[in-house]
Design a protein around this motif. Structure first.
Motif, short mmCIF file in Angstrom:
data_model
loop_
_atom_site.label_atom_id
_atom_site.label_comp_id
_atom_site.label_asym_id
_atom_site.label_seq_id
_atom_site.Cartn_x
_atom_site.Cartn_y
_atom_site.Cartn_z
N ILE A 135 1.22 -10.18 4.95
CA ILE A 135 -0.19 -10.03 4.95
C ILE A 135 -0.27 -10.24 3.27
O ILE A 135 -1.65 -11.11 2.46
CB ILE A 135 -1.17 -9.15 5.55
CG1 ILE A 135 -0.75 -9.17 7.16
CG2 ILE A 135 -2.53 -8.57 4.76
CD1 ILE A 135 -1.60 -8.64 8.08
N TYR A 136 0.06 -9.46 2.95
CA TYR A 136 0.02 -8.99 1.39
C TYR A 136 1.24 -9.73 0.47
O TYR A 136 0.61 -10.13 -0.69
CB TYR A 136 0.22 -7.21 0.64
CG TYR A 136 -0.50 -6.59 -0.05
CD1 TYR A 136 -0.53 -8.23 -1.59
CD2 TYR A 136 -1.42 -5.01 0.07
CE1 TYR A 136 -1.76 -7.27 -2.34
CE2 TYR A 136 -2.09 -5.29 -1.27
CZ TYR A 136 -2.11 -5.67 -2.44
OH TYR A 136 -3.19 -4.81 -3.00
N ARG A 181 0.63 -1.30 -0.33
CA ARG A 181 -0.06 0.07 0.30
C ARG A 181 1.08 1.62 0.41
O ARG A 181 0.59 2.72 -0.19
CB ARG A 181 -0.54 0.17 1.12
CG ARG A 181 -2.19 -1.62 1.39
CD ARG A 181 -3.35 -0.72 1.60
NE ARG A 181 -3.48 0.46 0.51
CZ ARG A 181 -5.05 1.38 1.44
NH1 ARG A 181 -4.86 0.38 2.32
NH2 ARG A 181 -5.12 2.34 0.30
N LYS A 188 -5.59 -11.62 3.70
CA LYS A 188 -5.51 -12.38 2.92
C LYS A 188 -5.85 -13.25 1.84
O LYS A 188 -7.13 -13.35 1.67
CB LYS A 188 -4.56 -10.95 2.00
CG LYS A 188 -5.08 -9.37 2.48
CD LYS A 188 -3.85 -8.77 1.10
CE LYS A 188 -3.96 -6.99 1.72
NZ LYS A 188 -4.78 -6.45 2.05
C1 LIG Z 1 0.74 -5.20 4.61
C2 LIG Z 1 -0.80 -5.09 4.93
N1 LIG Z 1 -0.63 -5.66 6.47
C3 LIG Z 1 -2.21 -4.73 6.62
C4 LIG Z 1 -3.19 -5.46 6.42
C5 LIG Z 1 -4.52 -4.68 7.12
O1 LIG Z 1 -5.28 -6.10 6.87
P1 LIG Z 1 -7.00 -5.82 6.55
O2 LIG Z 1 -7.61 -4.49 6.31
O3 LIG Z 1 -6.96 -7.81 6.35
O4 LIG Z 1 -6.92 -5.42 8.44
C6 LIG Z 1 -2.65 -4.78 4.49
C7 LIG Z 1 -4.38 -4.55 3.98
O5 LIG Z 1 -4.11 -3.98 2.78
C8 LIG Z 1 -1.52 -4.70 4.31
O6 LIG Z 1 -1.56 -4.67 3.07
#
Ligand SMILES: Cc1ncc(COP(=O)(O)O)c(C=O)c1O
Length: 432
Positions: A246-247, A216, A273
């Protein structure tokens, strides 16, 4: 009650009943579309128009939207057990998923078994990791990075570095993160190492929290050696290395996990994700040794839990999703197709006003800057809206939305990548 049928009926209803600030509705009617169904890499809106999805819906649909095996696993689970009792009376699917998560992370990395805390949204896994770091080290501060995005729950928001998300809530934020620059070139690493060592010498930081690639934040890829340097500096000062994958997890970058590009084993890894392909489930996995040091045995009441912890449908879907990622060899495909797509984007980046193209696996970005060299978010958003009208779903990333990002389902075909590249080239060219 009558269901809305058209785009405008649906958006009108949302405008009336959803809190302001959730949905952005462009007055010219070009944004957003209303999704009706999705399959593979395709999405159809309520008007019956077909789109190619270059976002995998925030990186979730890695094995394709509505992957049949994943849907079937979810349906079977729904018919037998829709909900269990997280930390009290568990269910079999959770036990199976946790074993799988250990196998594909710490066991595969030769670090013994892994233990896991499940959550629903991604930010919850970050917060489980932050709590684990405090419990394991007794140190309350953490180090995070400029441009980081770890989610928006108050714990995760402490480490998320963007004023837009933080400023309105500052009075309620407990500031326990020290923020350091995210490196972009090889020669940033020595200075960063000194900065980290200086902070860690104070003995108050339990962990460094980092995304191996900032998604992001604008598809920012650090120089090689970054994660190894973080591993070393953490080991020298008894701090934990928490990787927010997560990504980047589950094949997105052409490896099962981005840390595998550098063979770095974290202490904790946060996942979400693509874990399920479409059900809110996240996981914080750590080596069993560390997790057992951090968390005491339960005496009847878990000190970190939630109503939907380890939801049966999510667990069943996640097991099926992992099988599909394997069966379809999506990690290798992500690398192969990503390499080809990056070469094409690099060609496109020669168009005036494009600054650079970068990517790793199927996590790609094209950054736009204006003639003064400033991030050109308004142009990238204009281009993305035009592409939507031409049947391509894309998202802007970066602090100013200056990066047109591509994170499609890993099942995307070369011909589809070519279609979007052609459309991008034409749209950017027409803009001049
Ligand atoms: C690297 C990263 N960590 C955490 C999150 C947060 O995840 P969530 O939106 O499912 O809480 C995101 C969401 O885009 C992300 O890209």
């Amino acid at each position: 009650m009558q269901a809305p049928h058209t785009t405008s009926e649906t958006l009108d209803l949302l405008q009336r009943y959803e809190s302001r600030n959730v949905l952005y509705r462009d007055p010219d009617g070009t944004w957003p579309i209303v999704w009706e169904r999705a399959s593979g890499c395709k999405v159809w809106d309520v008007e019956g128009r077909e789109y190619l999805d270059l976002t995998a819906a925030f990186g979730v649909a890695a094995a394709g939207h509505a992957n049949p095996a994943v849907v079937a696993a979810g349906q079977r689970q729904m018919e037998t057990l829709l909900h269990a009792m997280g930390d009290v009376h568990p269910h079999r699917a959770k036990a199976m998923l946790l074993r799988r998560l250990s196998e594909i992370t710490f066991e595969k990395w030769g670090a013994g078994p892994g233990k896991c805390i499940l959550g629903s949204a991604g930010f919850e896994s970050v917060e489980a990791a932050l709590k684990t770091a405090l419990m394991a080290t007794g140190r309350s501060r953490i180090i995070s990075f400029e441009g980081a995005y770890h989610g928006l729950g108050y714990g995760a928001l402490t480490a998320t570095h963007r004023g837009l998300f933080r400023n309105p809530f500052r009075p309620q934020l407990t500031e326990f993160a020290d923020v350091v620059p995210f490196p972009s070139a090889d020669n940033d690493l020595p200075t960063l190492r000194v900065r980290l060592a200086t902070l860690l010498q104070r003995g108050v930081h339990g962990a460094i929290l980092v995304e191996p690639i900032q998604a992001r934040g604008g598809i920012r890829i650090p120089p090689a050696g970054f994660l190894s340097m973080l591993r070393e500096v953490c080991d020298e000062h008894g701090a934990l290395l928490i990787l927010d994958e997560i990504y980047t997890g589950f094949g997105r970058t052409g490896a099962w996990f981005a840390c595998e590009h550098e063979s770095v084993v974290p202490d904790l890894i946060c996942l979400g994700k693509a874990l399920t392909g479409g059900f809110p489930l996240s996981a914080c996995v750590g080596s069993a040794r560390l997790m057992d040091r951090a968390w005491p045995a339960s005496e009847g009441e878990a000190i970190h839990t939630s109503t939907f912890l380890g939801h049966p449908v999510g667990c069943a879907m996640a097991c099926a999703q992992l099988d599909e990622l394997n069966r379809l060899n999506l990690t290798a495909l992500s690398k192969k197709r990503g390499d080809i797509a990056l070469r094409r984007l690099q060609e496109i980046s020669k168009i005036k006003g494009c600054f650079t193209a970068r990517g790793i696996g199927l996590m790609l970005g094209l950054e736009l800057r204006d003639i003064q060299g400033k991030p050109d978010g308004s142009r990238s958003i204009r281009v993305i809206k035009k592409l939507l009208q031409r049947g391509f779903i894309l998202l802007p990333e970066g602090e100013h939305g200056e990066v047109i990002s591509l994170t499609p389902p890993l099942t995307i075909e070369p011909v589809q990548l070519n279609q979007v590249a052609d459309a991008l080239e034409k749209t950017l060219g027409d803009e001049l």
